[in-house]
Scaffold this active site. Structure first.
Site, PDB file in Angstrom:
ATOM      1  N   GLY A 119     -23.534  -6.637  12.989  1.00 28.84           N
ATOM      2  CA  GLY A 119     -23.657  -5.184  13.062  1.00 28.84           C
ATOM      3  C   GLY A 119     -25.037  -4.676  13.433  1.00 28.84           C
ATOM      4  O   GLY A 119     -25.358  -3.509  13.191  1.00 28.84           O
TER       5      GLY A 119
ATOM      6  N   THR B 232     -26.329  -3.930  16.339  1.00 32.01           N
ATOM      7  CA  THR B 232     -26.337  -2.866  17.338  1.00 32.01           C
ATOM      8  C   THR B 232     -25.900  -1.542  16.737  1.00 32.01           C
ATOM      9  O   THR B 232     -26.502  -0.489  17.018  1.00 32.01           O
ATOM     10  CB  THR B 232     -25.444  -3.251  18.525  1.00 32.01           C
ATOM     11  OG1 THR B 232     -25.938  -4.485  19.096  1.00 32.01           O
ATOM     12  CG2 THR B 232     -25.452  -2.171  19.591  1.00 32.01           C
ATOM     13  N   LEU B 233     -24.884  -1.561  15.896  1.00 31.59           N
ATOM     14  CA  LEU B 233     -24.469  -0.334  15.225  1.00 31.59           C
ATOM     15  C   LEU B 233     -25.586   0.192  14.338  1.00 31.59           C
ATOM     16  O   LEU B 233     -25.891   1.403  14.357  1.00 31.59           O
ATOM     17  CB  LEU B 233     -23.213  -0.578  14.399  1.00 31.59           C
ATOM     18  CG  LEU B 233     -22.749   0.597  13.530  1.00 31.59           C
ATOM     19  CD1 LEU B 233     -22.477   1.836  14.381  1.00 31.59           C
ATOM     20  CD2 LEU B 233     -21.519   0.213  12.712  1.00 31.59           C
TER      21      LEU B 233
ATOM     22  N   LYS C 273     -33.977  -3.343  23.572  1.00 31.50           N
ATOM     23  CA  LYS C 273     -33.475  -4.688  23.295  1.00 31.50           C
ATOM     24  C   LYS C 273     -34.134  -5.615  24.305  1.00 31.50           C
ATOM     25  O   LYS C 273     -33.770  -5.619  25.482  1.00 31.50           O
ATOM     26  CB  LYS C 273     -31.954  -4.756  23.418  1.00 31.50           C
ATOM     27  CG  LYS C 273     -31.436  -6.185  23.206  1.00 31.50           C
ATOM     28  CD  LYS C 273     -30.105  -6.215  22.524  1.00 31.50           C
ATOM     29  CE  LYS C 273     -29.719  -7.652  22.187  1.00 31.50           C
ATOM     30  NZ  LYS C 273     -28.578  -7.731  21.271  1.00 31.50           N
TER      31      LYS C 273
ATOM     32  N   ASP D 259     -25.899  -3.711  25.064  1.00 30.65           N
ATOM     33  CA  ASP D 259     -26.257  -3.035  23.820  1.00 30.65           C
ATOM     34  C   ASP D 259     -27.089  -1.781  24.067  1.00 30.65           C
ATOM     35  O   ASP D 259     -27.023  -0.829  23.282  1.00 30.65           O
ATOM     36  CB  ASP D 259     -26.997  -3.998  22.890  1.00 30.65           C
ATOM     37  CG  ASP D 259     -26.110  -5.137  22.424  1.00 30.65           C
ATOM     38  OD1 ASP D 259     -24.879  -4.957  22.394  1.00 30.65           O
ATOM     39  OD2 ASP D 259     -26.646  -6.216  22.098  1.00 30.65           O
TER      40      ASP D 259
ATOM     41  N   GLU E  66     -34.266  -4.237  18.924  1.00 34.64           N
ATOM     42  CA  GLU E  66     -33.172  -5.077  18.433  1.00 34.64           C
ATOM     43  C   GLU E  66     -33.284  -6.488  18.983  1.00 34.64           C
ATOM     44  O   GLU E  66     -33.383  -6.685  20.195  1.00 34.64           O
ATOM     45  CB  GLU E  66     -31.809  -4.491  18.824  1.00 34.64           C
ATOM     46  CG  GLU E  66     -30.650  -5.323  18.292  1.00 34.64           C
ATOM     47  CD  GLU E  66     -29.288  -4.854  18.767  1.00 34.64           C
ATOM     48  OE1 GLU E  66     -28.294  -5.577  18.524  1.00 34.64           O
ATOM     49  OE2 GLU E  66     -29.204  -3.772  19.385  1.00 34.64           O
TER      50      GLU E  66
ATOM     51  N   ALA F  13     -31.955 -10.633  19.452  1.00 31.47           N
ATOM     52  CA  ALA F  13     -30.741 -11.309  19.897  1.00 31.47           C
ATOM     53  C   ALA F  13     -30.356 -12.329  18.831  1.00 31.47           C
ATOM     54  O   ALA F  13     -31.094 -13.282  18.582  1.00 31.47           O
ATOM     55  CB  ALA F  13     -30.975 -12.006  21.244  1.00 31.47           C
ATOM     56  N   GLY F  14     -29.222 -12.101  18.176  1.00 32.80           N
ATOM     57  CA  GLY F  14     -28.796 -13.037  17.135  1.00 32.80           C
ATOM     58  C   GLY F  14     -29.719 -13.017  15.932  1.00 32.80           C
ATOM     59  O   GLY F  14     -30.297 -11.987  15.584  1.00 32.80           O
TER      60      GLY F  14
ATOM     61  N   PRO G  91     -20.411   1.032   5.538  1.00 33.14           N
ATOM     62  CA  PRO G  91     -19.019   0.634   5.304  1.00 33.14           C
ATOM     63  C   PRO G  91     -18.271   0.497   6.628  1.00 33.14           C
ATOM     64  O   PRO G  91     -18.773   0.923   7.680  1.00 33.14           O
ATOM     65  CB  PRO G  91     -18.471   1.800   4.487  1.00 33.14           C
ATOM     66  CG  PRO G  91     -19.243   2.978   4.994  1.00 33.14           C
ATOM     67  CD  PRO G  91     -20.634   2.461   5.281  1.00 33.14           C
TER      68      PRO G  91
END
Length: 227
Positions: free
Chosen positions: A25, A27-28, A43, A55, A113, A115-116, A197
């Protein structure tokens, strides 16, 4: 779109988002942080382009970011694999210094962000940890909320701290699990910043609705540990 670049340590309002695994999650969470903090997004390394992974576009759409607040990756690879292997398949290679030479120069907060996870290889010698170390920004760890997350999260925190990195906090993704949250805070000596959630189909409107409640205003410093 590409922007100006800068060198040297990260600005104090830059945050690096990593994860305990792929697909947890990040990216979210990055989109929600950008929405809540009015942050720009970068990114550095994008893989999986052949499968439609983008992304930067996803975050821009969910966070409602204008083009001048989104920055193109330093490298985009076709294969859904680690940057090292994806680059090898394209008979190329990238180093952390080359990636950070493309770091955008922004005014205000920036969410970066990864990667992995933290030990994903960038090349035969460097991992995402090396990129984080050289960027020198506080790290936000995204982890699943369910079974197995305590071990995965504590291992990630240990790896980050072994490199002298500042951990800003942890974000748990998935159904609430208070016992896991408590264990991570207690054993990891870290604050869980938010629990995201299951949101069903995530739209820009839904992201705008939940982001302020989850993350609020951008913090000036790492949050205090729970007492």
């Amino acid at each position: 779109m590409p922007g100006a670049t800068e060198s040297g340590p990260a600005a104090p309002d830059t945050f690096f988002v990593t994860g305990t695994d792929t697909g947890v999650g990040k990216t979210l969470v990055s989109a929600l942080l950008c929405r809540a903090w009015n942050a720009a997004y970068w990114k550095p390394l994008q893989t999986g382009a052949a499968d439609g992974d983008d992304d930067t576009r996803t975050v821009a759409d969910l966070a409602g970011l204008p083009p001048q607040r989104t920055f193109a990756p330093a490298r985009v690879y076709q294969a859904p694999a680690s940057p090292e292997w994806a680059a090898t398949l394209e008979q190329t290679r990238v180093g952390v210094a080359e990636v950070l030479a493309c770091r955008p120069k922004v005014t205000g907060p920036l969410v970066v962000e990864g990667a992995g996870g933290v030990l994903v290889p960038v090349n035969e010698r460097e991992t995402m940890l090396d990129l984080m170390r050289d960027l020198a920004a506080p790290v936000i760890v995204v982890a699943r909320s369910g079974l197995g997350t305590v071990n995965h999260t504590l291992l990630t925190l240990e790896a980050l701290r072994a490199r002298g990195l500042t951990v800003h906090g942890v974000v748990l993704s998935g159904p609430p699990a208070p016992h896991n949250r408590a264990a991570i805070e207690r054993h990891g000596g870290v604050r869980v910043l938010a629990e995201v959630p299951p949101l069903g189909e995530v739209t820009a409107a839904r992201a705008a609705q939940v982001a302020p409640d989850l993350f609020g205003a951008r913090p000036a410093a790492s949050p205090a540990l729970p007492s």
